[in-house]
Design a protein around this motif. Structure first.
Motif, mmCIF file in Angstrom:
data_model
loop_
_atom_site.group_PDB
_atom_site.id
_atom_site.type_symbol
_atom_site.label_atom_id
_atom_site.label_comp_id
_atom_site.label_asym_id
_atom_site.label_seq_id
_atom_site.Cartn_x
_atom_site.Cartn_y
_atom_site.Cartn_z
ATOM 1 N N ALA A 143 77.270 91.138 167.072
ATOM 2 C CA ALA A 143 78.305 90.185 167.465
ATOM 3 C C ALA A 143 78.379 88.986 166.524
ATOM 4 O O ALA A 143 79.297 88.171 166.642
ATOM 5 C CB ALA A 143 78.048 89.686 168.894
ATOM 6 N N ALA A 144 77.415 88.855 165.577
ATOM 7 C CA ALA A 144 77.406 87.714 164.661
ATOM 8 C C ALA A 144 78.614 87.777 163.733
ATOM 9 O O ALA A 144 78.996 88.845 163.259
ATOM 10 C CB ALA A 144 76.115 87.687 163.844
ATOM 11 N N ARG A 145 79.218 86.627 163.463
ATOM 12 C CA ARG A 145 80.400 86.566 162.600
ATOM 13 C C ARG A 145 80.123 85.877 161.266
ATOM 14 O O ARG A 145 80.886 86.042 160.326
ATOM 15 C CB ARG A 145 81.532 85.822 163.332
ATOM 16 C CG ARG A 145 82.077 86.572 164.535
ATOM 17 C CD ARG A 145 82.806 87.838 164.102
ATOM 18 N NE ARG A 145 83.294 88.604 165.229
ATOM 19 C CZ ARG A 145 82.649 89.579 165.807
ATOM 20 N NH1 ARG A 145 81.446 89.937 165.333
ATOM 21 N NH2 ARG A 145 83.156 90.231 166.833
ATOM 22 N N THR A 146 79.060 85.095 161.178
ATOM 23 C CA THR A 146 78.777 84.374 159.941
ATOM 24 C C THR A 146 77.337 84.643 159.528
ATOM 25 O O THR A 146 76.500 85.086 160.323
ATOM 26 C CB THR A 146 78.994 82.862 160.116
ATOM 27 O OG1 THR A 146 78.032 82.368 161.088
ATOM 28 C CG2 THR A 146 80.404 82.575 160.621
ATOM 29 N N ASP A 147 77.035 84.335 158.240
ATOM 30 C CA ASP A 147 75.664 84.494 157.741
ATOM 31 C C ASP A 147 74.712 83.549 158.469
ATOM 32 O O ASP A 147 73.556 83.910 158.714
ATOM 33 C CB ASP A 147 75.619 84.225 156.234
ATOM 34 C CG ASP A 147 76.338 85.310 155.438
ATOM 35 O OD1 ASP A 147 76.551 86.401 156.006
ATOM 36 O OD2 ASP A 147 76.676 85.063 154.271
ATOM 37 N N ASP A 148 75.179 82.351 158.818
ATOM 38 C CA ASP A 148 74.312 81.402 159.530
ATOM 39 C C ASP A 148 73.921 81.942 160.904
ATOM 40 O O ASP A 148 72.764 81.807 161.334
ATOM 41 C CB ASP A 148 75.016 80.055 159.687
ATOM 42 C CG ASP A 148 75.155 79.332 158.351
ATOM 43 O OD1 ASP A 148 74.380 79.664 157.438
ATOM 44 O OD2 ASP A 148 76.027 78.450 158.241
ATOM 45 N N GLU A 149 74.881 82.558 161.617
ATOM 46 C CA GLU A 149 74.565 83.146 162.924
ATOM 47 C C GLU A 149 73.569 84.275 162.767
ATOM 48 O O GLU A 149 72.629 84.410 163.564
ATOM 49 C CB GLU A 149 75.845 83.647 163.587
ATOM 50 C CG GLU A 149 76.792 82.558 164.023
ATOM 51 C CD GLU A 149 78.068 83.096 164.646
ATOM 52 O OE1 GLU A 149 78.801 82.313 165.260
ATOM 53 O OE2 GLU A 149 78.318 84.310 164.534
ATOM 54 N N LEU A 150 73.766 85.107 161.750
ATOM 55 C CA LEU A 150 72.843 86.212 161.507
ATOM 56 C C LEU A 150 71.444 85.685 161.200
ATOM 57 O O LEU A 150 70.440 86.206 161.704
ATOM 58 C CB LEU A 150 73.368 87.075 160.351
ATOM 59 C CG LEU A 150 72.725 88.449 160.178
ATOM 60 C CD1 LEU A 150 72.999 89.325 161.392
ATOM 61 C CD2 LEU A 150 73.252 89.122 158.924
ATOM 62 N N ALA A 151 71.364 84.640 160.382
ATOM 63 C CA ALA A 151 70.066 84.064 160.036
ATOM 64 C C ALA A 151 69.376 83.487 161.264
ATOM 65 O O ALA A 151 68.160 83.627 161.440
ATOM 66 C CB ALA A 151 70.253 82.979 158.980
#
Length: 607
Positions: free
Chosen positions: A301-309
């Motif tokens: 469900a993550a949309r950005t690299d920051d959310e994934l990190a």
């Protein structure tokens, strides 16, 4: 034959199937008849809907014709012609659809003739306007001929629709009558089948309960310690007879096994201990899988690299407790492994490293050092470091690498393997989502946002401007005499000019402005927080900058480029979907064209 319980069940099943087949055949026939009736009802609905559509389109054509004659706006003429053509086509389709009903067919033909006459009159008025005879066209509109013809169309249409609705109602009544008959048949058949099933099951239960009672008595005796208890009664069916024999054989083996119980007790205790260890392992793995499931769901469900990190930093230390590390993702354009997230105090190289520097990626499998000097050291690590690199691959393609400080013990390998698979899948999905998002909102030739993204963004900006009261302006612009580039130098030249203009627009406008390719050689710029008056100076600078662009193709200079611009600001009286604002800017653009091109016009009135 009936001595077998299976044979009794088969007989019961055959009776039920025969009854069901009979009722099914009757119900199928009834359903077919009801289906045909429903088709006729739907046919009437389609006739009514298409007739109403034709009338609506004719009225739209009439409104467009009047709008064009009185305002001279070409878009009204297009609306009128399209409405007249569509109305003509739809009413002809209605004539075809009523061919099975002679009275309605005659009424439809009469209505079609009247609509065709009215459509022809509207086209003639538009054509007179295009020739410049607006006074004649206005006089024609003001006359009684068109109104009388529309009144006749209204009367004929009402008669036609009333007859079709009456026909639809009679067909609906036929459908309802058929459905009521089918419902009664279904209820009666279901009751009969239920009765047959109940009688059959009563007989079957009688043949089952008696042998079961005998078996329960023997099992009770066995449970109370009478190991010599055996089933001796007649079972009444072949299956229960076999079951009784099997039970007696089992009882014999159990009696012998009890005699060996003391010697095998130690083996049972060892087996139980092993089972407990396996159970604990399975429990731990279940907890890990559940934790990884939650992590995978969030990563998907993550949309950005920051959310994934952030997800990586939260969950990986829980899956691999006490092990510091970092996640590197492969950047295809730079061919580097770029750090995404680190945890446990692990230091990462912000510049990343090349795939060839990691032996795990070069070998396509885990690479680790349990002690200094035990194996080849990856060049992206320190020579005296104990570490573990786990490659993240998908379809043979490098996705990334998990870099862990310290030693990964054997019991942790399961966690690491499942973790790597989940992260690799999430990175692939994240990359695919980002690629698909870019494809859906970008124009492939210029790299600018496309028209769909422009419409969505404009709606959001209008809503924001409505709430906050900040100004919002839109620029409509296109390349002057763009056809010349295609005609003189070919379509490759036209593409090169579009790309050069797009690059200049991106360079000149603010980062907060949304630059879109509207279509063809037309562009749209959404400028939040700016009035048309303030925006005019900036657009003049853009116009001058575009005039200095020199495009070369295959060693040839394509010539000077100029653009015309129209600017309009949003006001509360405009449509919230942005159509009014776009139209206002478009009117200013056309004014710039009429006044000689290569200029900026502001629509002060917003109309």
């Amino acid at each position: 034959m009936l001595a077998s319980l299976s044979a009794r069940i088969l007989c019961l099943g055959a009776l039920v199937i025969a009854a069901l087949a009979s009722f099914a055949a009757i119900l199928v026939d009834s359903a077919e008849q009801a289906g045909k009736a429903v088709q006729w009802v739907n046919h009437s609905s389609a006739v009514i809907e298409r007739t109403q559509m034709a009338l609506s389109q004719l009225r739209s054509a009439e409104s467009g014709s009047r709008g064009y004659i009185f305002t001279h706006v070409p878009s009204f003429a297009t609306t009128s012609e399209e409405g007249a053509t569509n109305a003509d086509e739809n009413i002809k389709r209605v004539v075809t659809m009523t061919h099975d009903n002679p009275p309605q067919y005659a009424r439809a033909q009469e209505l079609a003739n009247l609509i065709s006459q009215r459509a022809a009159m509207l086209r003639q008025s538009v054509e007179q306007g295009r020739r410049g005879d607006f006074r004649i066209a206005q006089a024609r509109i003001a006359g009684d001929e068109g109104r009388e013809l529309m009144d006749a169309i209204t009367v004929r249409a009402r008669s036609f629709l009333d007859n079709e609705r009456a026909l639809q109602a009679s067909r609906s009544d036929a459908v309802n009558e058929r459905l009521r008959w089918s419902e009664g048949l279904a209820l009666g058949g279901a009751g009969l089948v239920a009765l047959l099933v109940a009688i059959g099951f009563l007989l079957l239960m009688r043949g089952i309960n008696r042998p079961l009672a005998a078996m329960r008595r023997v099992m009770t005796d066995m449970g109370q310690g009478r190991r010599s208890a055996r089933i001796v009664e007649a079972m009444g069916s072949r299956e229960f007879t076999h079951l009784a024999q099997s039970y007696n054989d089992m009882a014999d083996r159990l009696e012998r096994a009890v005699a060996d119980q003391l010697s095998s007790e130690t083996q049972l205790q060892e087996a139980n201990a092993e089972l407990q260890r396996n159970s604990e392992t399975l429990r731990q793995r279940g907890e890990v899988i559940e934790m990884l499931g939650g992590m995978a769901h969030r990563m998907q469900a993550a949309r950005t690299d920051d959310e994934l990190a952030q997800i990586i930093r939260v969950f990986v230390p829980r899956v691999l407790p006490g092990i510091a590390g970092a996640l590197y993702a492969h950047n295809n354009s730079r061919n580097l492994l770029i750090p995404i997230a680190g945890w446990g105090g692990a230091e990462t190289d912000a510049e990343g490293f090349a795939p060839g520097q990691c032996w795990a990626l070069r070998r396509g499998q885990s690479h680790f050092l349990r002690e200094v000097g035990s194996d080849i050291v990856c060049s992206h690590t320190s020579p005296d470091e104990i570490y573990h690199c786990e490659p993240l691959l998908a379809g043979g393609e490098v996705i990334g690498v998990l870099y862990l400080h310290g030693t990964v013990e054997e019991e942790t390998r399961f966690r690491l393997t499942v973790l790597a698979e989940n992260i690799a899948s999430a990175l692939v999905n994240h990359r695919l989502q980002r690629s698909l998002r870019e494809q859906t909102i970008r124009d492939p030739l210029t790299g600018l946002f496309n028209r769909r993204y422009m419409e969505e963004t404009l709606t959001l900006e209008i809503a924001r401007a409505t709430r906050s009261g900040v100004p919002l302006s839109v620029v409509m612009c296109d390349i002057d005499h763009f056809k010349r580039f295609n005609d003189e130098f070919g379509h490759d030249a036209g593409d090169a000019v579009l790309q050069a203009v797009a690059a200049e627009l991106k360079k000149q406008f603010r980062s907060g402005d949304v630059i879109c390719r509207f279509g063809g050689e037309e562009f749209t710029i959404i400028a939040p927080g700016t009035t048309a008056t303030v925006l005019q100076d900036r657009v003049e600078q853009v116009r001058n900058a575009v005039g200095e662009v020199n495009v070369r193709l295959k060693g040839r200079t394509l010539g000077l480029i100029s653009m015309s611009f129209g600017i309009a600001s949003w006001s509360s009286g405009m449509d919230p979907n942005g159509e009014g604002l776009i139209q206002a800017a478009d009117i200013a653009l056309y004014q710039a064209k009429r006044e000689g091109r290569n200029r900026v016009i502001v629509n002060e009135a917003g109309e």
